[in-house]
Enzyme design. Sequence first.
Site, short mmCIF file in Angstrom:
data_model
loop_
_atom_site.label_atom_id
_atom_site.label_comp_id
_atom_site.label_asym_id
_atom_site.label_seq_id
_atom_site.Cartn_x
_atom_site.Cartn_y
_atom_site.Cartn_z
N ASP A 123 0.83 -1.21 0.00
CA ASP A 123 0.00 0.00 0.00
C ASP A 123 0.87 1.25 0.00
OD1 ASP A 123 -2.72 -1.39 0.52
OD2 ASP A 123 -1.44 -2.12 2.14
N ALA A 150 -8.17 -13.78 -0.60
CA ALA A 150 -8.12 -15.17 -1.06
C ALA A 150 -7.93 -16.11 0.13
CB ALA A 150 -6.99 -15.36 -2.06
N ARG A 151 -7.06 -15.74 1.05
CA ARG A 151 -6.81 -16.57 2.23
C ARG A 151 -8.05 -16.65 3.11
NH1 ARG A 151 -0.79 -13.95 3.24
NH2 ARG A 151 0.31 -15.33 1.78
N HIS A 175 -2.39 -4.29 3.64
CA HIS A 175 -1.93 -5.66 3.44
C HIS A 175 -0.84 -5.88 4.49
CE1 HIS A 175 -0.52 -9.38 1.82
NE2 HIS A 175 0.63 -8.88 1.37
N THR A 225 6.38 -16.35 0.09
CA THR A 225 5.07 -16.62 -0.51
C THR A 225 5.12 -16.09 -1.93
OG1 THR A 225 4.06 -14.50 0.11
CG2 THR A 225 3.98 -16.26 1.74
#
Length: 308
Positions: A123, A150-151, A175, A225
């Site tokens: 961000d 999504a998680r 985030h 990730t």
Amino acid sequence: MSRRKVFLVGDGRVGSTFANDLLQNVRIDELVICDVVKKITEGDALDLEDLAPFVGQCTVKSGDYSDAKDADIAVITAGAARKPGMTRLDLVKTNVKILESIIKPIVESGFNGIFVVSANPVDILTTLTQKLSGFPKNKVIGTGTSLDTARLRVALSHKTGVNVDHIDAYVLGEHGDTSFENFDEAIIDHKPLRSYKELDEETLVELETDVRKKGGKIIANKGATFYGVAMCLTQICKAILENKALVMPLSAPMTGEYGIHDLYIGSPAVVTANGISDVIELHLSEDENKKMAYSAAKMKEVVDGIDL
């Protein structure tokens, strides 16, 4: 049909995974990969061009910033990676310097497309990309809370047994550690989330914590990730190149939504060929409004402390 070109900066695990996903899911004519380690981009270009017989012809090459000139999209994944125990905000100083070294030569190349950012803290770096480039706010996009969302949907699917395709729930805000779930507006299989007895308040608190900590758990186990965020990037690029009007929770520019100004923060937004065509301001409860304000304030404090 116009020629489609994507310029990628950063060929680490996120960048290379994104390049693979992009070629398999979106029809493009040219992909140029740029990284400080030229040998890696040359190797990836050779490796990725072998996809052509399976996914269609595309020119893939290792390049430099001058290649951004006629690109439709400049994707920025380059940056120091988060290590076990680090927050995304811990990366600010290092990644701001990296970002500055990227944006200037891209703009100087004559690039007039859309910036898409995934480097963390996303961000803040998306906000700074807009400031450094001087581009219109709709032409700068960050992956925002698309991965967090999504998680969340995966976690809700595990709890309820409902397919993720039938779950409409969002993570909003940063985030990072100040993100939060918009449970009051969430819908699961056409029913309000709050109507599911198995999703009591205690369970939701546990679920929220698990979602927030999932990235750190993955990093502790495998070092990084990359699959999820790479697919987020692919979907954003697909929406831009195919003018899909796709709704995703992104680092979107706030111009009064949620009472926030001059900051990119996680909120649903509509992505089209023109970038972000609309920011969707969700109805928030009083508690959720406080969480959004807190998340924005924490990031604004960091942004205001950066001397560009």
